[in-house]
Design a protein around this motif. Structure first.
Motif, PDB file in Angstrom:
ATOM      1  N   UNK A  42       0.863  -1.178   0.000  1.00 41.17           N
ATOM      2  CA  UNK A  42       0.000   0.000   0.000  1.00 41.17           C
ATOM      3  C   UNK A  42       0.899   1.226   0.000  1.00 41.17           C
ATOM      4  N   UNK A  43       0.654   2.146  -0.909  1.00 40.50           N
ATOM      5  CA  UNK A  43       1.485   3.353  -1.010  1.00 40.50           C
ATOM      6  C   UNK A  43       0.693   4.572  -0.551  1.00 40.50           C
ATOM      7  N   UNK A  44       1.315   5.376   0.301  1.00 47.65           N
ATOM      8  CA  UNK A  44       0.736   6.631   0.774  1.00 47.65           C
ATOM      9  C   UNK A  44       1.771   7.726   0.553  1.00 47.65           C
ATOM     10  N   UNK A  45       1.311   8.877   0.111  1.00 43.59           N
ATOM     11  CA  UNK A  45       2.229   9.990  -0.103  1.00 43.59           C
ATOM     12  C   UNK A  45       2.253  10.884   1.128  1.00 43.59           C
ATOM     13  N   UNK A  46       3.438  11.067   1.706  1.00 45.30           N
ATOM     14  CA  UNK A  46       3.623  12.008   2.796  1.00 45.30           C
ATOM     15  C   UNK A  46       4.246  13.281   2.242  1.00 45.30           C
ATOM     16  N   UNK A  47       4.369  14.288   3.082  1.00 42.07           N
ATOM     17  CA  UNK A  47       4.969  15.547   2.626  1.00 42.07           C
ATOM     18  C   UNK A  47       6.432  15.393   2.257  1.00 42.07           C
ATOM     19  N   UNK A  48       7.081  14.352   2.817  1.00 40.10           N
ATOM     20  CA  UNK A  48       8.494  14.128   2.494  1.00 40.10           C
ATOM     21  C   UNK A  48       8.674  13.239   1.283  1.00 40.10           C
ATOM     22  N   UNK A  49       7.648  12.429   0.967  1.00 36.28           N
ATOM     23  CA  UNK A  49       7.745  11.516  -0.158  1.00 36.28           C
ATOM     24  C   UNK A  49       6.850  10.318   0.058  1.00 36.28           C
ATOM     25  N   UNK A  50       6.690   9.455  -0.939  1.00 36.87           N
ATOM     26  CA  UNK A  50       5.802   8.301  -0.824  1.00 36.87           C
ATOM     27  C   UNK A  50       6.416   7.190   0.037  1.00 36.87           C
ATOM     28  N   UNK A  51       5.560   6.482   0.770  1.00 40.92           N
ATOM     29  CA  UNK A  51       5.986   5.346   1.585  1.00 40.92           C
ATOM     30  C   UNK A  51       5.125   4.146   1.225  1.00 40.92           C
ATOM     31  N   UNK A  52       5.736   2.967   1.259  1.00 37.52           N
ATOM     32  CA  UNK A  52       5.051   1.735   0.905  1.00 37.52           C
ATOM     33  C   UNK A  52       4.933   0.861   2.148  1.00 37.52           C
ATOM     34  N   UNK A  53       3.714   0.641   2.601  1.00 36.86           N
ATOM     35  CA  UNK A  53       3.454  -0.223   3.737  1.00 36.86           C
ATOM     36  C   UNK A  53       2.844  -1.527   3.298  1.00 36.86           C
ATOM     37  N   UNK A  54       2.294  -2.265   4.275  1.00 36.04           N
ATOM     38  CA  UNK A  54       1.690  -3.567   3.996  1.00 36.04           C
ATOM     39  C   UNK A  54       0.311  -3.627   4.618  1.00 36.04           C
ATOM     40  N   UNK A  55      -0.610  -4.305   3.934  1.00 34.47           N
ATOM     41  CA  UNK A  55      -1.959  -4.476   4.450  1.00 34.47           C
ATOM     42  C   UNK A  55      -2.371  -5.930   4.309  1.00 34.47           C
ATOM     43  N   UNK A  56      -2.967  -6.456   5.382  1.00 35.39           N
ATOM     44  CA  UNK A  56      -3.495  -7.819   5.393  1.00 35.39           C
ATOM     45  C   UNK A  56      -4.715  -7.815   6.299  1.00 35.39           C
ATOM     46  N   UNK A  57      -5.341  -8.964   6.463  1.00 31.05           N
ATOM     47  CA  UNK A  57      -6.564  -9.022   7.258  1.00 31.05           C
ATOM     48  C   UNK A  57      -6.398  -8.466   8.670  1.00 31.05           C
TER      49      UNK A  57
END
Length: 545
Positions: A42-57
């Motif tokens: 899962x990618x979210x854009x922060x003010x410093x730049x995009x970050x890629x996290x993980x999503x599961x149940x």
């Protein structure tokens, strides 16, 4: 064994327990989410730049996000600066480093030595949220957690708040901040260069920088920056208390929960002028004796040497420890004065303690000589009064006598004093965690007797997940129900509601002094908290510091 007998502060026991049990010391890396077979990026854009996290149940997690620049080199002992920006997506599925710290078996929280670990490049935070996005136009409230550890140990990733986030539909942010001398050293040369007019509160400034990051970025994760609850346990509760009085934290949070810690504790309140003077002695211990070159010298000393060098000032544990100071631009007023004058963030607050806090600190107090020595170290000329009041005969054992002193003097009564100071202007709720059989992972041979509702014993109930000292797998049915009730109360509070429904199950703290008893079984309140913890005696002994 002789080495173990010197132990007084509990956090080293956590690490001993981990070594013996082989536990994972970083539950915050949430492998059940990040490494799940079904995990999706899962990618979210922060003010410093995009970050890629993980999503599961079980939830969604973004780990190791920098909220400030590394406080290294010329930035050591400087206010936190914005992080460098990035354009390529940053992998936020692995943790950042803990701040430099040392696992020590010496008595007290800052008496030096130990095994150093961590890194100065440590100003990271972690974001945990439910797997499904919030309803349109209805972002989740945010809970920002400050970890404990006597201001010398700890990291946000020592805890796994994913269950709290998912169950209560909140975003939970766990925060690293500079520790020990790197976070709380005061020195005249640092004060002279400080824009805040003082030094010794760099860790508090880190926390504020993290809260500003939340304000500026959390909406991108589905959180509501206008509904932030700041909460913490032990040193994290002390920090939250100081942030209530700090102009720099104004409007960065709208609610607060303090678990086992109060900044109106007279033993720990240190003015910046006193801490500055003590900082000169500390600098000399690491070889920086020339006043004209002290600052440059201090910035050349390795971080690991600094955290292994004994504190020369008082702090959270009293002598030879670390913690915030008052009298600068970060904390302008002595905390008790700030609350008395109403010069603090008048937000709704939960303030509570555990009934048997001191039993974790008393594990190695097995004889009268050790007991007397430790009381003398803590209370100096007042020690005779304390020793006459808390005796083996009146408490049941030397161990329980020391535990009673620590529980009443350092945690229960300062927390009650804080509730009393807040209630004329703020919505306040009090609690006492009182589960006689709270799970603990320490081997029985180390406990020295029943641990009861020990310091930090509520954490596995609040988070509902395993951490260093306890595992919810050990709950019986009554404890599991209590844990659910506690998480529900914290969640309701974060959502802007009273912690219990009906409100009579947990009334606001008022003139009657009612606190909610958090224990398995029927709902109940107590009106005799101050009497049970001998707060009138401690007010007379310690006064206002």
């Amino acid at each position: 064994m002789k080495l173990l007998q010197t132990l007084v502060w509990p956090v080293p026991l956590v690490m001993i327990s981990l070594m013996l049990a082989g536990c994972n010391v970083r539950p915050g890396k949430v492998p059940h989410i990040v490494d799940a077979d079904s995990a999706q990026a899962v990618t979210v854009k922060t003010r410093s730049g995009p970050v890629v996290g993980a999503s599961a149940a079980p939830g969604t997690a973004f780990l190791g996000i920098p909220y400030a620049a590394p406080p290294v080199g010329d930035l050591r002992w400087k206010p936190p600066q914005p992080p460098a920006s990035w354009s390529d997506p940053r992998d936020a599925r692995k943790l950042g480093s803990a701040c430099t710290q040392a696992i020590s078996l010496n008595p007290g929280a800052g008496e030096g030595g130990g095994l150093p670990f961590g890194d100065e490049d440590c100003l990271f935070l972690n974001v945990y949220l439910p797997a499904a996005p919030p309803a349109a136009g209805n972002p989740w409230p945010v809970m920002a957690y400050l970890p404990g550890g006597a201001f010398v140990l700890g990291a946000g990733d020592n805890y796994d708040p994913s269950r709290l986030a998912t169950e209560q539909n909140v975003v939970v942010v766990t925060i690293n901040y500079r520790l020990g001398p790197l976070g709380f050293l005061a020195h005249p040369a640092l004060t002279a260069e400080s824009p805040s007019g003082g030094s010794g509160n760099f860790g508090l400034m880190d926390q504020q920088a993290a809260l500003r990051w939340v304000r500026d970025n959390i909406a991108s994760f589905g959180g509501d920056p206008a509904r932030v609850t700041l909460f913490g346990e032990s040193a994290g509760a002390w920090s939250t208390c100081y942030q209530l009085t700090s102009p720099g934290a104004s409007r960065l949070f709208q609610r607060a929960i303090l678990q086992s810690g109060s900044c109106v504790d007279p033993v720990s309140m240190a003015p910046v002028a006193e801490a500055d003077a003590d900082g000169v002695a500390y600098a000399a211990k690491v070889g920086c004796t020339d006043p004209a070159a002290a600052l440059a010298c201090l910035r050349e000393v390795s971080a690991r040497t600094l955290v292994r060098t004994a504190s020369t000032r008082r702090g959270i544990v009293g002598p030879a420890s670390w913690g915030p100071v008052w009298g600068d631009g970060v904390v302008p007023l002595r905390p008790d004065v700030a609350f008395e004058q109403g010069r603090y963030a008048q937000v709704p607050v939960i303030v509570g303690t555990n009934r048997d806090e001191g039993r974790l600190f008393a594990i190695t107090t097995r004889n009268q000589e050790t007991f007397e020595t430790r009381i003398q170290q803590q209370f100096g000329p007042k020690a005779a009064q304390v020793l006459a009041r808390y005796t083996e005969a009146t408490q049941g054992s030397v161990r329980l006598a020391f535990a009673g002193v620590w529980t009443d003097a350092r945690l229960a009564c300062p927390s009650d004093a804080l509730r009393q100071a807040l209630r004329p202007r703020s919505e306040v709720y009090g609690y006492e965690f009182a589960d006689d059989r709270a799970p603990i992972s320490l081997p029985a041979m180390m406990q020295g007797g029943p641990m009861g509702a020990y310091h930090s014993g509520e954490l596995t109930y609040v988070f509902g997940t395993r951490w260093a000292l306890a595992d919810p797998a050990d709950f019986d049915a009554g404890q599991a129900a209590l844990a659910t009730a506690i998480r529900t109360a914290w969640g309701r509070f974060a959502h802007g509601q009273p912690p219990a429904s009906p409100a009579s199950d947990w009334p606001a703290f008022g003139e009657e002094g009612l606190v909610r008893i958090l224990a398995p079984g029927p709902v109940r309140q107590s009106a005799d908290f101050a009497q049970r913890h001998d707060c009138a005696f401690w007010s007379g002994v310690l006064g206002a510091g």
